[in-house]
Scaffold this motif. Structure first.
Motif, PDB file in Angstrom:
ATOM      1  N   TYR A 256       0.804  -1.219   0.000  1.00 12.53           N
ATOM      2  CA  TYR A 256       0.000   0.000   0.000  1.00 12.53           C
ATOM      3  C   TYR A 256       0.844   1.278   0.000  1.00 12.53           C
ATOM      4  CZ  TYR A 256      -4.011  -2.925   1.267  1.00 12.53           C
ATOM      5  OH  TYR A 256      -5.007  -3.862   1.264  1.00 12.53           O
ATOM      6  N   PRO A 257       0.216   2.380  -0.407  1.00 13.14           N
ATOM      7  CA  PRO A 257       0.835   3.687  -0.142  1.00 13.14           C
ATOM      8  C   PRO A 257       0.775   3.958   1.363  1.00 13.14           C
ATOM      9  CG  PRO A 257      -0.883   3.837  -1.840  1.00 13.14           C
ATOM     10  CD  PRO A 257      -1.032   2.506  -1.184  1.00 13.14           C
ATOM     11  N   PRO A 265      -8.644   6.708   1.700  1.00 12.15           N
ATOM     12  CA  PRO A 265      -9.781   6.998   0.808  1.00 12.15           C
ATOM     13  C   PRO A 265     -10.893   5.952   0.910  1.00 12.15           C
ATOM     14  CG  PRO A 265      -8.004   6.004  -0.452  1.00 12.15           C
ATOM     15  CD  PRO A 265      -7.505   6.126   0.957  1.00 12.15           C
ATOM     16  N   THR A 266     -11.834   6.167   1.797  1.00 13.63           N
ATOM     17  CA  THR A 266     -12.916   5.195   2.003  1.00 13.63           C
ATOM     18  C   THR A 266     -13.930   5.182   0.863  1.00 13.63           C
ATOM     19  OG1 THR A 266     -14.168   6.839   3.270  1.00 13.63           O
ATOM     20  CG2 THR A 266     -12.739   5.362   4.517  1.00 13.63           C
ATOM     21  N   ASN A 267     -13.798   6.105  -0.078  1.00 13.14           N
ATOM     22  CA  ASN A 267     -14.757   6.158  -1.188  1.00 13.14           C
ATOM     23  C   ASN A 267     -14.299   5.337  -2.392  1.00 13.14           C
ATOM     24  OD1 ASN A 267     -12.610   7.930  -1.669  1.00 13.14           O
ATOM     25  ND2 ASN A 267     -13.830   9.214  -3.034  1.00 13.14           N
ATOM     26  N   LEU A 268     -13.178   4.627  -2.267  1.00 14.20           N
ATOM     27  CA  LEU A 268     -12.682   3.808  -3.369  1.00 14.20           C
ATOM     28  C   LEU A 268     -12.943   2.337  -3.096  1.00 14.20           C
ATOM     29  CD1 LEU A 268      -9.184   5.461  -4.037  1.00 14.20           C
ATOM     30  CD2 LEU A 268     -11.350   5.911  -5.207  1.00 14.20           C
ATOM     31  N   SER A 269     -13.395   1.608  -4.116  1.00 13.71           N
ATOM     32  CA  SER A 269     -13.656   0.184  -3.938  1.00 13.71           C
ATOM     33  C   SER A 269     -12.373  -0.630  -4.000  1.00 13.71           C
ATOM     34  CB  SER A 269     -14.630  -0.311  -5.008  1.00 13.71           C
ATOM     35  OG  SER A 269     -14.124  -0.065  -6.304  1.00 13.71           O
ATOM     36  N   ASN A 270     -11.355  -0.125  -4.690  1.00 15.26           N
ATOM     37  CA  ASN A 270     -10.070  -0.803  -4.776  1.00 15.26           C
ATOM     38  C   ASN A 270      -8.968   0.180  -4.420  1.00 15.26           C
ATOM     39  OD1 ASN A 270     -10.780  -3.523  -5.871  1.00 15.26           O
ATOM     40  ND2 ASN A 270     -11.624  -2.281  -7.530  1.00 15.26           N
ATOM     41  N   ILE A 271      -8.359  -0.009  -3.263  1.00 18.12           N
ATOM     42  CA  ILE A 271      -7.290   0.878  -2.830  1.00 18.12           C
ATOM     43  C   ILE A 271      -6.057   0.607  -3.690  1.00 18.12           C
ATOM     44  CG2 ILE A 271      -5.837   1.555  -0.886  1.00 18.12           C
ATOM     45  CD1 ILE A 271      -8.806   2.260  -0.624  1.00 18.12           C
ATOM     46  N   PRO A 272      -5.428   1.639  -4.244  1.00 16.99           N
ATOM     47  CA  PRO A 272      -4.281   1.412  -5.130  1.00 16.99           C
ATOM     48  C   PRO A 272      -3.093   0.813  -4.399  1.00 16.99           C
ATOM     49  CG  PRO A 272      -4.533   3.739  -4.619  1.00 16.99           C
ATOM     50  CD  PRO A 272      -5.756   3.063  -4.099  1.00 16.99           C
ATOM     51  N   SER A 273      -2.275   0.087  -5.144  1.00 18.99           N
ATOM     52  CA  SER A 273      -1.049  -0.465  -4.583  1.00 18.99           C
ATOM     53  C   SER A 273      -0.036   0.647  -4.369  1.00 18.99           C
ATOM     54  CB  SER A 273      -0.469  -1.518  -5.530  1.00 18.99           C
ATOM     55  OG  SER A 273      -1.342  -2.611  -5.668  1.00 18.99           O
ATOM     56  N   GLY A 274       0.935   0.355  -3.511  1.00 16.81           N
ATOM     57  CA  GLY A 274       1.986   1.324  -3.259  1.00 16.81           C
ATOM     58  C   GLY A 274       3.224   0.634  -2.735  1.00 16.81           C
ATOM     59  N   THR A 275       4.278   1.390  -2.573  1.00 22.20           N
ATOM     60  CA  THR A 275       5.541   0.842  -2.079  1.00 22.20           C
ATOM     61  C   THR A 275       5.883   1.321  -0.680  1.00 22.20           C
ATOM     62  OG1 THR A 275       6.798   2.675  -3.052  1.00 22.20           O
ATOM     63  CG2 THR A 275       6.448   0.732  -4.427  1.00 22.20           C
ATOM     64  N   ASN A 283      -5.747  -4.489   7.044  1.00 20.44           N
ATOM     65  CA  ASN A 283      -6.123  -5.900   7.168  1.00 20.44           C
ATOM     66  C   ASN A 283      -7.190  -6.310   6.158  1.00 20.44           C
ATOM     67  OD1 ASN A 283      -8.387  -4.662   8.377  1.00 20.44           O
ATOM     68  ND2 ASN A 283      -8.618  -6.263   9.919  1.00 20.44           N
ATOM     69  N   SER A 284      -7.355  -5.513   5.106  1.00 18.62           N
ATOM     70  CA  SER A 284      -8.208  -5.943   4.014  1.00 18.62           C
ATOM     71  C   SER A 284      -7.459  -6.928   3.124  1.00 18.62           C
ATOM     72  CB  SER A 284      -8.673  -4.745   3.186  1.00 18.62           C
ATOM     73  OG  SER A 284      -9.363  -5.170   2.032  1.00 18.62           O
ATOM     74  N   GLN A 285      -6.276  -6.529   2.654  1.00 17.56           N
ATOM     75  CA  GLN A 285      -5.514  -7.367   1.735  1.00 17.56           C
ATOM     76  C   GLN A 285      -4.024  -7.370   2.065  1.00 17.56           C
ATOM     77  OE1 GLN A 285      -7.023  -9.197  -0.446  1.00 17.56           O
ATOM     78  NE2 GLN A 285      -8.967  -8.241  -0.888  1.00 17.56           N
ATOM     79  N   GLY A 286      -3.679  -7.221   3.315  1.00 21.24           N
ATOM     80  CA  GLY A 286      -2.268  -7.159   3.649  1.00 21.24           C
ATOM     81  C   GLY A 286      -1.897  -8.019   4.839  1.00 21.24           C
ATOM     82  N   ILE A 287      -0.605  -8.308   4.986  1.00 18.54           N
ATOM     83  CA  ILE A 287      -0.111  -8.962   6.193  1.00 18.54           C
ATOM     84  C   ILE A 287      -0.311  -7.989   7.340  1.00 18.54           C
ATOM     85  CG2 ILE A 287       1.967  -9.786   7.361  1.00 18.54           C
ATOM     86  CD1 ILE A 287       2.960 -10.813   4.683  1.00 18.54           C
ATOM     87  N   PHE A 288      -1.012  -8.441   8.376  1.00 16.76           N
ATOM     88  CA  PHE A 288      -1.415  -7.495   9.422  1.00 16.76           C
ATOM     89  C   PHE A 288      -1.495  -8.198  10.773  1.00 16.76           C
ATOM     90  CE2 PHE A 288      -4.075  -4.871  12.052  1.00 16.76           C
ATOM     91  CZ  PHE A 288      -3.779  -3.572  11.657  1.00 16.76           C
ATOM     92  N   GLY A 289      -0.769  -7.641  11.749  1.00 18.13           N
ATOM     93  CA  GLY A 289      -0.828  -8.141  13.113  1.00 18.13           C
ATOM     94  C   GLY A 289      -0.857  -6.984  14.091  1.00 18.13           C
ATOM     95  N   PHE A 290      -0.859  -7.308  15.381  1.00 22.54           N
ATOM     96  CA  PHE A 290      -0.939  -6.288  16.423  1.00 22.54           C
ATOM     97  C   PHE A 290       0.320  -6.235  17.274  1.00 22.54           C
ATOM     98  CE2 PHE A 290      -5.329  -7.102  15.271  1.00 22.54           C
ATOM     99  CZ  PHE A 290      -5.864  -5.820  15.225  1.00 22.54           C
ATOM    100  N   HIS A 291       1.430  -6.726  16.741  1.00 23.49           N
ATOM    101  CA  HIS A 291       2.707  -6.631  17.436  1.00 23.49           C
ATOM    102  C   HIS A 291       3.404  -5.335  17.033  1.00 23.49           C
ATOM    103  CE1 HIS A 291       1.977 -10.807  18.340  1.00 23.49           C
ATOM    104  NE2 HIS A 291       1.947 -11.099  17.056  1.00 23.49           N
ATOM    105  N   ALA A 292       4.060  -4.715  17.980  1.00 22.87           N
ATOM    106  CA  ALA A 292       4.765  -3.474  17.680  1.00 22.87           C
ATOM    107  C   ALA A 292       5.894  -3.746  16.695  1.00 22.87           C
ATOM    108  CB  ALA A 292       5.335  -2.879  18.964  1.00 22.87           C
ATOM    109  N   GLY A 293       5.871  -3.022  15.593  1.00 23.72           N
ATOM    110  CA  GLY A 293       6.983  -3.073  14.660  1.00 23.72           C
ATOM    111  C   GLY A 293       6.918  -4.102  13.569  1.00 23.72           C
ATOM    112  N   GLY A 294       5.893  -4.968  13.551  1.00 28.29           N
ATOM    113  CA  GLY A 294       5.847  -5.959  12.487  1.00 28.29           C
ATOM    114  C   GLY A 294       4.793  -7.028  12.698  1.00 28.29           C
ATOM    115  N   ALA A 295       4.885  -8.090  11.919  1.00 26.57           N
ATOM    116  CA  ALA A 295       3.931  -9.200  11.976  1.00 26.57           C
ATOM    117  C   ALA A 295       4.675 -10.507  11.708  1.00 26.57           C
ATOM    118  CB  ALA A 295       2.807  -9.001  10.962  1.00 26.57           C
ATOM    119  N   THR A 296       4.046 -11.617  12.080  1.00 26.56           N
ATOM    120  CA  THR A 296       4.692 -12.919  12.017  1.00 26.56           C
ATOM    121  C   THR A 296       4.157 -13.739  10.855  1.00 26.56           C
ATOM    122  OG1 THR A 296       4.752 -12.811  14.439  1.00 26.56           O
ATOM    123  CG2 THR A 296       5.346 -14.895  13.439  1.00 26.56           C
ATOM    124  N   VAL A 297       5.047 -14.494  10.211  1.00 27.79           N
ATOM    125  CA  VAL A 297       4.658 -15.381   9.114  1.00 27.79           C
ATOM    126  C   VAL A 297       5.339 -16.732   9.302  1.00 27.79           C
ATOM    127  CG1 VAL A 297       4.382 -13.464   7.489  1.00 27.79           C
ATOM    128  CG2 VAL A 297       6.565 -14.684   7.592  1.00 27.79           C
TER     129      VAL A 297
END
Length: 330
Positions: A256-257, A265-275, A283-297
């Motif tokens: 994501y951006p 932008p909550t008015n967009l059906s598809n949020i653009p990709s970003g770097t 947490n719609s389409q991304g790796i997402f956790g609640f640990h400070a600084g990152g997430a586990t895989v």
């Protein structure tokens, strides 16, 4: 005359102030220790799920597909239950029920808490209401009931299930991949196809993500902040129904951006990709956790890694492909 002893008011206030300072100094340390324990438990959960995937592969000569069954509909956790010491629970799930994971006959199983699918750092209560698929570009999905669907969140017939914090990715957002690798190819995620096998992972199992944190359902989180979800919120592409652990817990991974809650932008059906944001963005389409600084895989070889929020999109997009031929340099 005998002199009386005791504290003066000033001395008492000084003692209270010293105690308050000590508590203020100790509290962050206690909180950090608790989070460290929660993060360790989260790592162990992912490790056990990855090992269950391997045990399944040993028996069936393939991993369970990301979207295991579409008619009736249910996800990979149904197949993994016997390999997570959940054989008794798996036998209660009726795989022939027309509604699949959302069939009334499977409500008892859906409402059964399984500690291994929940990250202890997740602040969202585990039992969530099931939703139909969202109408992308129109509105968020309606609630599933025992007889149909409703838009009334207070309807007592709405079906429920425990949320799953550990998902697999059934796809890779092509725009996100192109931002990282302008090769013109369309690589595959590790669980693509009806019978994904280890031998399909030509990039190497230790280089390919198998399961990741994808937590927070049934709340839409952006950069760690829960977003309001009115019926007109078009941005959460994954319906809450898939957030329940028996459903299709599979997403198309995206980068994501850099958004804040105010600029999202909550008015967009598809949020653009970003770097700019790769981990703990959305947490719609991304790796997402609640640990400070990152997430586990969990990787394809069963190892577990902690991905920092500073991870580049080039490395992440390379890690989610099984056959892209990328050279990953961490």
């Amino acid at each position: 005359m005998k002199k009386k002893t005791g504290f003066t008011l000033i001395e008492l206030l000084v003692v209270i102030a010293i105690i308050a300072v000590l508590i203020a100094l100790l509290l962050p340390a206690v909180q950090q220790a608790r989070e460290a324990a929660r993060r360790t438990q989260c790592r162990n959960n992912l490790k056990q799920i990855a090992l269950a995937m391997h045990n399944y592969h040993d028996v069936h000569n393939c991993f369970p597909a990301a979207r295991l069954s579409s008619t009736p509909k249910y996800g990979q956790m149904v197949a993994l239950l016997p390999y997570l010491e959940g054989g008794n629970l798996s036998r209660l799930f009726d795989v022939t029920a027309p509604g699949g994971f959302a069939d009334p006959v499977n409500q008892k199983v859906a409402n059964t808490p399984v500690s291994m699918i929940r990250c202890p750092s997740n602040p969202v209560p585990g039992l969530i209401k099931m939703r139909n698929s969202s109408s992308t570009g129109t509105s968020y999905g309606s609630f599933i009931t025992s007889t149909g669907s409703t838009t009334d969140p207070n309807d007592p017939s709405i079906m429920t299930g425990w949320a799953n914090d550990y998902w697999v990715n059934h796809g890779i957002n092509s725009s996100s991949y192109t931002l990282a690798y302008s090769t013109g190819i369309s690589p595959s995620p590790i669980l693509k196809g009806t019978s994904p096998r280890m031998r399909d992972v030509t990039d190497g199992l230790s280089n390919t993500i198998l399961v990741s944190e994808h937590a927070g359902y049934d709340v839409h989180y952006v950069r760690g902040v829960g977003m309001p979800m009115p019926a007109t919120d078009l941005t959460l592409d994954q319906p809450g129904a898939w957030g329940t652990w028996l459903g299709w817990c599979a997403y198309m991974i995206q980068t994501y951006p850099v958004y804040t809650v105010d600029t999202y932008p909550t008015n967009l059906s598809n949020i653009p990709s970003g770097t700019g944001c790769t981990v703990n963005c959305n947490n719609s389409q991304g790796i997402f956790g609640f640990h400070a600084g990152g997430a586990t895989v969990a990787m394809g070889d069963g190892s577990v890694r902690f991905l920092p929020e500073s991870l580049s999109n080039v490395i992440l997009m390379g890690m989610v492909t099984r056959d892209g031929g990328e050279v990953i340099s961490e």
